[in-house]
Design an enzyme around this catalytic site. Structure first.
Site, PDB file in Angstrom:
ATOM      1  N   TYR A  22      -1.885  73.005  80.193  1.00 35.29           N
ATOM      2  CA  TYR A  22      -2.465  71.729  79.798  1.00 35.29           C
ATOM      3  C   TYR A  22      -1.400  70.633  79.688  1.00 35.29           C
ATOM      4  O   TYR A  22      -0.290  70.895  79.239  1.00 35.29           O
ATOM      5  CB  TYR A  22      -3.178  71.868  78.447  1.00 35.29           C
ATOM      6  CG  TYR A  22      -3.853  70.595  78.067  1.00 35.29           C
ATOM      7  CD1 TYR A  22      -5.059  70.248  78.664  1.00 35.29           C
ATOM      8  CD2 TYR A  22      -3.267  69.706  77.189  1.00 35.29           C
ATOM      9  CE1 TYR A  22      -5.675  69.051  78.360  1.00 35.29           C
ATOM     10  CE2 TYR A  22      -3.880  68.503  76.876  1.00 35.29           C
ATOM     11  CZ  TYR A  22      -5.079  68.186  77.473  1.00 35.29           C
ATOM     12  OH  TYR A  22      -5.680  66.989  77.176  1.00 35.29           O
ATOM     13  N   TRP A  36      -0.567  66.034  80.468  1.00 38.35           N
ATOM     14  CA  TRP A  36      -0.856  64.813  81.214  1.00 38.35           C
ATOM     15  C   TRP A  36      -0.069  64.673  82.493  1.00 38.35           C
ATOM     16  O   TRP A  36      -0.490  63.988  83.416  1.00 38.35           O
ATOM     17  CB  TRP A  36      -0.574  63.597  80.337  1.00 38.35           C
ATOM     18  CG  TRP A  36      -1.834  63.053  79.769  1.00 38.35           C
ATOM     19  CD1 TRP A  36      -2.737  63.737  79.025  1.00 38.35           C
ATOM     20  CD2 TRP A  36      -2.335  61.722  79.911  1.00 38.35           C
ATOM     21  NE1 TRP A  36      -3.767  62.905  78.677  1.00 38.35           N
ATOM     22  CE2 TRP A  36      -3.543  61.656  79.200  1.00 38.35           C
ATOM     23  CE3 TRP A  36      -1.859  60.578  80.545  1.00 38.35           C
ATOM     24  CZ2 TRP A  36      -4.295  60.503  79.120  1.00 38.35           C
ATOM     25  CZ3 TRP A  36      -2.611  59.426  80.458  1.00 38.35           C
ATOM     26  CH2 TRP A  36      -3.820  59.394  79.765  1.00 38.35           C
TER      27      TRP A  36
HETATM   28  N1  LIG Z   1      -1.743  66.656  65.952  1.00 35.68           N
HETATM   29  C1  LIG Z   1      -2.251  66.205  67.085  1.00 35.68           C
HETATM   30  N2  LIG Z   1      -1.922  66.802  68.246  1.00 35.68           N
HETATM   31  C2  LIG Z   1      -2.433  66.336  69.401  1.00 35.68           C
HETATM   32  C3  LIG Z   1      -3.292  65.217  69.439  1.00 35.68           C
HETATM   33  C4  LIG Z   1      -3.638  64.617  68.189  1.00 35.68           C
HETATM   34  O1  LIG Z   1      -4.429  63.650  68.129  1.00 35.68           O
HETATM   35  N3  LIG Z   1      -3.080  65.111  67.049  1.00 35.68           N
HETATM   36  N4  LIG Z   1      -3.769  64.742  70.621  1.00 35.68           N
HETATM   37  C5  LIG Z   1      -3.887  65.694  71.714  1.00 35.68           C
HETATM   38  C6  LIG Z   1      -4.150  65.032  72.996  1.00 35.68           C
HETATM   39  S1  LIG Z   1      -5.507  63.994  73.043  1.00 35.68           S
HETATM   40  C7  LIG Z   1      -3.427  65.251  74.117  1.00 35.68           C
HETATM   41  S2  LIG Z   1      -3.989  64.622  75.611  1.00 35.68           S
HETATM   42  C8  LIG Z   1      -2.235  66.099  74.095  1.00 35.68           C
HETATM   43  C9  LIG Z   1      -1.114  65.579  75.019  1.00 35.68           C
HETATM   44  O2  LIG Z   1      -0.198  66.598  75.223  1.00 35.68           O
HETATM   45  P1  LIG Z   1       0.666  66.644  76.569  1.00 35.68           P
HETATM   46  O3  LIG Z   1      -0.130  66.115  77.699  1.00 35.68           O
HETATM   47  O4  LIG Z   1       1.183  68.021  76.696  1.00 35.68           O
HETATM   48  O5  LIG Z   1       1.837  65.638  76.205  1.00 35.68           O
HETATM   49  P2  LIG Z   1       2.834  64.859  77.168  1.00 35.68           P
HETATM   50  O6  LIG Z   1       3.936  64.385  76.293  1.00 35.68           O
HETATM   51  O7  LIG Z   1       2.106  63.831  77.963  1.00 35.68           O
HETATM   52  O8  LIG Z   1       3.395  66.015  78.082  1.00 35.68           O
HETATM   53  C10 LIG Z   1       3.556  65.896  79.449  1.00 35.68           C
HETATM   54  C11 LIG Z   1       4.840  66.590  79.849  1.00 35.68           C
HETATM   55  O9  LIG Z   1       4.900  66.633  81.266  1.00 35.68           O
HETATM   56  C12 LIG Z   1       6.192  66.255  81.697  1.00 35.68           C
HETATM   57  N5  LIG Z   1       6.036  65.696  83.056  1.00 35.68           N
HETATM   58  C13 LIG Z   1       5.731  64.430  83.395  1.00 35.68           C
HETATM   59  N6  LIG Z   1       5.643  64.315  84.726  1.00 35.68           N
HETATM   60  C14 LIG Z   1       5.900  65.530  85.239  1.00 35.68           C
HETATM   61  C15 LIG Z   1       5.942  66.055  86.565  1.00 35.68           C
HETATM   62  O10 LIG Z   1       5.716  65.364  87.545  1.00 35.68           O
HETATM   63  N7  LIG Z   1       6.243  67.368  86.694  1.00 35.68           N
HETATM   64  C16 LIG Z   1       6.495  68.169  85.625  1.00 35.68           C
HETATM   65  N8  LIG Z   1       6.817  69.438  85.872  1.00 35.68           N
HETATM   66  N9  LIG Z   1       6.448  67.704  84.376  1.00 35.68           N
HETATM   67  C17 LIG Z   1       6.141  66.412  84.182  1.00 35.68           C
HETATM   68  C18 LIG Z   1       6.671  65.263  80.678  1.00 35.68           C
HETATM   69  O11 LIG Z   1       8.083  65.194  80.673  1.00 35.68           O
HETATM   70  C19 LIG Z   1       6.081  65.845  79.380  1.00 35.68           C
HETATM   71  O12 LIG Z   1       6.974  66.723  78.751  1.00 35.68           O
HETATM   72  O13 LIG Z   1      -1.731  66.188  72.746  1.00 35.68           O
HETATM   73  C20 LIG Z   1      -2.719  66.673  71.841  1.00 35.68           C
HETATM   74  N10 LIG Z   1      -2.098  66.957  70.573  1.00 35.68           N
HETATM   75  N1  LIG Z   2      -0.309  54.304  73.336  1.00 41.73           N
HETATM   76  C1  LIG Z   2      -0.960  55.442  73.614  1.00 41.73           C
HETATM   77  N2  LIG Z   2      -2.260  55.393  73.969  1.00 41.73           N
HETATM   78  C2  LIG Z   2      -2.939  56.549  74.199  1.00 41.73           C
HETATM   79  C3  LIG Z   2      -2.300  57.810  74.147  1.00 41.73           C
HETATM   80  C4  LIG Z   2      -0.926  57.824  73.760  1.00 41.73           C
HETATM   81  O1  LIG Z   2      -0.300  58.902  73.652  1.00 41.73           O
HETATM   82  N3  LIG Z   2      -0.302  56.637  73.508  1.00 41.73           N
HETATM   83  N4  LIG Z   2      -3.007  58.958  74.435  1.00 41.73           N
HETATM   84  C5  LIG Z   2      -4.241  58.821  75.204  1.00 41.73           C
HETATM   85  C6  LIG Z   2      -5.058  60.040  75.104  1.00 41.73           C
HETATM   86  S1  LIG Z   2      -4.572  61.429  75.948  1.00 41.73           S
HETATM   87  C7  LIG Z   2      -6.206  60.106  74.408  1.00 41.73           C
HETATM   88  S2  LIG Z   2      -7.150  61.534  74.418  1.00 41.73           S
HETATM   89  C8  LIG Z   2      -6.706  58.949  73.651  1.00 41.73           C
HETATM   90  C9  LIG Z   2      -7.175  59.408  72.277  1.00 41.73           C
HETATM   91  O2  LIG Z   2      -7.906  58.428  71.660  1.00 41.73           O
HETATM   92  P1  LIG Z   2      -8.248  58.618  70.109  1.00 41.73           P
HETATM   93  O3  LIG Z   2      -8.381  60.038  69.791  1.00 41.73           O
HETATM   94  O4  LIG Z   2      -9.403  57.756  69.784  1.00 41.73           O
HETATM   95  O5  LIG Z   2      -6.890  58.019  69.489  1.00 41.73           O
HETATM   96  P2  LIG Z   2      -6.125  58.228  68.115  1.00 41.73           P
HETATM   97  O6  LIG Z   2      -5.058  57.200  68.078  1.00 41.73           O
HETATM   98  O7  LIG Z   2      -5.707  59.634  67.951  1.00 41.73           O
HETATM   99  O8  LIG Z   2      -7.210  57.910  67.009  1.00 41.73           O
HETATM  100  C10 LIG Z   2      -7.760  56.596  66.898  1.00 41.73           C
HETATM  101  C11 LIG Z   2      -7.922  56.247  65.456  1.00 41.73           C
HETATM  102  O9  LIG Z   2      -8.926  57.015  64.849  1.00 41.73           O
HETATM  103  C12 LIG Z   2      -8.718  56.962  63.451  1.00 41.73           C
HETATM  104  N5  LIG Z   2      -9.261  58.181  62.850  1.00 41.73           N
HETATM  105  C13 LIG Z   2      -8.689  59.396  62.794  1.00 41.73           C
HETATM  106  N6  LIG Z   2      -9.511  60.276  62.209  1.00 41.73           N
HETATM  107  C14 LIG Z   2     -10.626  59.600  61.889  1.00 41.73           C
HETATM  108  C15 LIG Z   2     -11.856  59.949  61.252  1.00 41.73           C
HETATM  109  O10 LIG Z   2     -12.113  61.093  60.867  1.00 41.73           O
HETATM  110  N7  LIG Z   2     -12.781  58.958  61.108  1.00 41.73           N
HETATM  111  C16 LIG Z   2     -12.561  57.692  61.526  1.00 41.73           C
HETATM  112  N8  LIG Z   2     -13.520  56.798  61.380  1.00 41.73           N
HETATM  113  N9  LIG Z   2     -11.403  57.333  62.112  1.00 41.73           N
HETATM  114  C17 LIG Z   2     -10.465  58.268  62.288  1.00 41.73           C
HETATM  115  C18 LIG Z   2      -7.237  56.870  63.238  1.00 41.73           C
HETATM  116  O11 LIG Z   2      -6.952  55.885  62.262  1.00 41.73           O
HETATM  117  C19 LIG Z   2      -6.699  56.558  64.618  1.00 41.73           C
HETATM  118  O12 LIG Z   2      -5.783  55.499  64.644  1.00 41.73           O
HETATM  119  O13 LIG Z   2      -5.671  57.987  73.481  1.00 41.73           O
HETATM  120  C20 LIG Z   2      -5.062  57.634  74.731  1.00 41.73           C
HETATM  121  N10 LIG Z   2      -4.253  56.456  74.536  1.00 41.73           N
HETATM  122 MO   LIG Z   3      -5.793  63.204  75.259  1.00 39.95          MO
END
Ligand SMILES: Nc1nc2c(c(=O)[nH]1)N[C@H]1C(S)=C(S)[C@@H](COP(=O)(O)OP(=O)(O)OC[C@H]3O[C@@H](n4cnc5c(=O)[nH]c(N)nc54)[C@H](O)[C@@H]3O)O[C@H]1N2
Ligand SMILES: Nc1nc2c(c(=O)[nH]1)N[C@H]1C(S)=C(S)[C@@H](COP(=O)(O)OP(=O)(O)OC[C@H]3O[C@@H](n4cnc5c(=O)[nH]c(N)nc54)[C@H](O)[C@@H]3O)O[C@H]1N2
Ligand SMILES: [Mo]
Length: 761
Positions: free
Chosen positions: A98, A100
């Protein structure tokens, strides 16, 4: 999307795409990638694996590394893949991987890995769902339709600007989040769209714990609620609609099934608990009068209910999504322009946009010969409990026994919960392979680390089905050291496994890009639009794609005639009660939306909610070492935001370093004291690279202490419910105290020590 060039001094300059009204500050991280010490330069292996061979070990993450040559490492790795496949079948390999990765479509890391494992090894154990939205992705197909095609694409910003009177934004629509979308964003429209709507008279109501979840331009009313309580507020609103006769019974009858079950629950017919405004107030802290006023407001004019992805990345995360849909259905506006329900609007820059009207090709992945899979966030459970049974979406499944995990384009030490447990789980593997551009904690825990390029170092195509610009991503700088594209690495492995031709189909990178582009070109041509050849597209740098009409799509057609256009649910209607879900018999996900008090919630020892949300200064953990990410840190640590009352009670001043802890782990962070966060809640975003204070300690004997501020040492590793088993990383409970001891150095961005090859042990 951005433009870049190397200036006279050899530095990479990055500019926003011309015409972008609100370019993302995250672009400032990109130039830091050039020449940074965090980059992986050469194939590197854990000494114990190279010398003693594969097998479970407690040495991952603390053993010595040695550098090796490309040919010898590819020979050895091809041999190990063959060994595992011959002894255990491709079921012995986990390729879910998993993450991005990067923006380009051809070099998309997971697609490359899956294609390689399918064509050269016979398949892999995969994963279903995402860390982003597994709970929603699993409940929505039962009750409205798949989250991608149906439930997220229900309204556009244009419709909101023209029609919407009230937006009830559960979790807000933080501008930081629509900075990004996989495949690239050409035009950041959200801020201006909210400003224009607010000017015309749209009332935005932010429901959540953080003021910054809507921009000042939205001029929002803030309904302050703690994490995990939204479903209670939604039920209180629904109850008010019912007792005041404001619910749209004609809509509920014609377009929905299962309303009766929810109405009985609201009225407390079975259990005596009436879910009225008072009850909701007791859980959320929103005064009952305000709940009633909000319900009346929602029932007047055009109302849109949005549910951020964050709400469902939590325990019982299915419920706020389903309850939000039920609320919108009771208001009777699903399928009207700018009204109804939208999951994920504002969570990312895909939604609220019109879809592209020509095909955009991904890299074909081939056929996976393995049927076993896991819900994506159950990775540590799988490694720790092979052969054990678990529930998922109505089925009883078994965890496969995986021996080799192959990770590329993702960072489990970023995305997974309870990192102490993850470290122990990874110890069960025979072999852990990682391709990485940078020395993340995941790379530091691997047996084999292969240096990969990133987007600025290779040619690619950037595109999504939700942005009108397809961009030619020209290589801007040379790869560092001996780094290779993932495609080149897999070509070398596939050749060694006798499947070079199957993997490459005889195409090099340029030929693949032209091949993927061709479907889009043909689509343009079929519509009689200018259809540049690949070479013309490449030279121009981008091509504009046509967009579909903003006609409301499936939900508008359903509204026009629900007998002719059925929804892709079992009944063809919106399922406010679901016989299917009820039939699964899950206590934590019954047959209608319901409120459950979170169990991982503040108590006496850990009295604060932790919101671990998406970082404003980077994309997850990517380019954490970049200039923009680094500049925002306090004393080199990630920033935790805390309310003045909670800070004062702990003697914490703005800018001081604090320690957050619970029974699973601890981390340091730099405090920002602000009333942008509600009392009782602290917010520490994800993405600071895991940096254990004592990297040499045995992971099994240690509660991890991250000196850099990674909240996933604190979060709990359990599924949202038996239905989705989704990631619940958004919330946990912690205590926080001032850190008065000496500050341990942050070494997260340093490469590991590499020993000379000859030195024995
Ligand atoms: N506590 C908590 N944990 C969360 C979340 C949260 O809300 N709270 N959010 C979750 C969500 S929504 C997401 S999407 C995940 C994100 O989790 P990840 O998608 O695992 O996070 P990234 O940092 O985007 O990791 C991408 C990695 O790929 C590497 N990479 C980039 N390009 C390439 C490439 O071309 N080739 C290779 N081999 N590697 C590459 C980058 O260096 C990086 O280390 O985290 C989740 N974890
Ligand atoms: N800059 C930046 N943008 C991103 C990403 C990033 O890594 N960096 N990641 C992208 C990815 S992979 C994803 S999946 C999306 C995720 O999108 P989201 O999951 O919507 O993003 P978050 O920032 O985790 O959460 C948004 C807000 O929800 C509020 N929140 C948390 N828990 C609760 C709750 O129980 N109730 C309510 N009402 N509010 C709550 C928090 O205050 C938080 O700031 O974001 C994307 N956008
Ligand atoms: Mo995500």
């Amino acid at each position: 999307m951005f433009r870049g060039e190397v200036d006279g001094s050899g530095a990479l300059r990055v500019r926003p795409r011309p015409g972008d009204p609100d370019p993302s500050a995250l672009l400032r991280n990109i130039p830091s990638a050039v020449g940074h010490r965090a980059r992986v330069l050469r194939p590197t292996v854990r000494r114990g694996w190279w010398q003693d061979g594969p097998g479970p070990t407690d040495r991952r993450g603390r053993d010595a590394f040695i550098e090796v040559g490309w040919d010898e490492v590819l020979d050895r790795l091809a041999g190990e893949l063959r060994r595992v496949r011959d002894a255990h079948g491709p079921q012995g390999i986990y390729g879910g991987s998993y993450g991005w990765a990067s923006a380009g479509r051809f070099h998309h890391a997971q697609s490359q890995l899956h294609r390689f494992l399918n064509t050269a090894v016979g398949g892999y154990v995969g994963s279903v769902g995402t860390y982003s939205g597994a709970a929603a992705e699993t409940i929505l197909p039962h009750v409205l339709g798949p989250s991608g095609p149906v439930s997220k694409a229900t309204v556009t910003w244009e419709q909101i600007g023209a029609h919407t009177d009230t937006v009830l934004a559960f979790g807000g629509m933080a501008i930081k989040n629509s900075a990004v979308a996989a495949g690239g964003v050409s035009t950041h429209v959200e801020r201006a769209a909210m400003a224009a709507a607010a000017r015309r008279g749209t009332r935005f109501v932010l429901v959540g714990p953080l003021r910054s979840d809507l921009p000042p331009e939205a001029d929002a009313q803030w309904a302050v609620v703690p994490p995990g309580s939204d479903t209670a507020l939604m039920l209180g609103l629904l109850h008010t609609l019912v007792v005041e006769g404001l619910h749209d019974t004609a809509f509920l009858e014609r377009y929905c099934v299962g309303w009766e079950a929810l109405e009985e629950y609201l009225l407390g017919k079975a259990d005596g608990t009436v879910r009225d405004a008072e009850w909701a107030s007791g859980i959320t802290g929103v005064p009952a009068g305000e709940v009633v006023a909000l319900a009346r407001r929602a029932a007047t004019g055009r109302t849109l209910v949005t549910v951020a992805q964050s709400l469902q990345r939590a325990e019982f995360g299915e419920q706020p999504v389903w309850a939000g849909l039920a609320l919108a259905a009771a208001l009777g506006q699903v399928g009207l322009p700018g009204g109804g329900f939208c999951y994920g609007l504002g969570s990312i820059a895909y939604y609220g946009r019109r879809k592209v009207a020509v095909p955009v090709s991904p890299l074909p992945q081939g056929r996976n010969g393995v049927r076993e899979f896991i819900p994506v966030a159950r990775i540590a459970d799988m490694l720790l409990h092979p052969g054990e049974e678990f529930d998922h979406d109505g089925r009883r499944l078994r965890y496969p026994h995986v021996r080799l995990a192959y990770w590329i384009g993702g960072n489990p030490f970023h995305h997974h919960q309870d990192l102490g447990r993850l470290r122990r789980a990874l110890g069960r593997l025979d072999t852990f392979v990682v391709h990485e551009p940078a020395w993340t904690a995941t790379a530091k825990h691997a047996d084999v680390v292969l240096p990969s390029t990133m987007t600025i170092e290779r040619d690619d195509i950037g595109a999504t089905s939700l942005d009108p610009i397809m961009s030619a991503m020209h290589r801007l700088v040379d790869p560092p050291g001996a780094a290779r594209d993932d495609f080149a690495i897999f070509t070398g492995l596939a050749e060694r496994l006798g499947a070079g031709r199957e993997f490459t189909e005889g195409r090099d990178v340029r030929a693949w890009l032209a091949h993927l582009y061709e479907r889009t070109r043909a689509g343009l041509d079929r519509q009689g639009l200018p259809a540049p050849s690949f070479d013309e597209f490449w030279a121009a740098g981008e091509v504009e794609l046509p967009l579909r009409a903003d006609d409301g799509g499936l939900l508008a057609a359903f509204r026009a005639d629900p007998d002719r256009t059925r929804l892709p649910t079992p009944s063809g209607r919106i399922e406010i009660g679901s016989a299917t879900v009820a039939g699964f018999g899950y206590p934590d996900c019954p047959g209608h939306p319901a409120y459950f008090a979170p169990t991982d919630a503040p108590d006496e020892r850990h009295p604060l909610w932790l919101v671990a949300n998406q970082p404003a200064t980077r994309l997850h953990s990517q380019l954490d070492y970049g200039a923009h990410s680094a500049a925002a840190k306090v004393a080199g640590r990630e920033v935790v935001r805390i309310h003045p009352d909670d800070a004062a009670a702990r003697g914490v001043a703005d800018g001081e370093v604090v320690r957050l802890f619970n029974d699973r782990g601890a981390c340091l962070a730099g405090a920002r004291v602000t009333d942008d966060v509600m009392p009782g809640v602290v917010q520490l975003p994800t993405g600071a690279w895991f940096d254990p204070a004592d990297p040499g300690a045995d992971p099994a004997a240690q509660v991890p202490f991250c000196v850099h501020g990674n909240p996933n040492v604190l979060t709990r590793d359990v599924g949202s419910s038996a239905l989705a088993q989704g990631c619940t990383g958004q919330h946990t409970a912690v205590q926080l105290e001032r850190w008065d001891a000496a500050l341990p150095p942050v070494t997260a961005h340093d490469p590991p020590a590499v020993e000379p090859r000859e030195a024995g042990r």
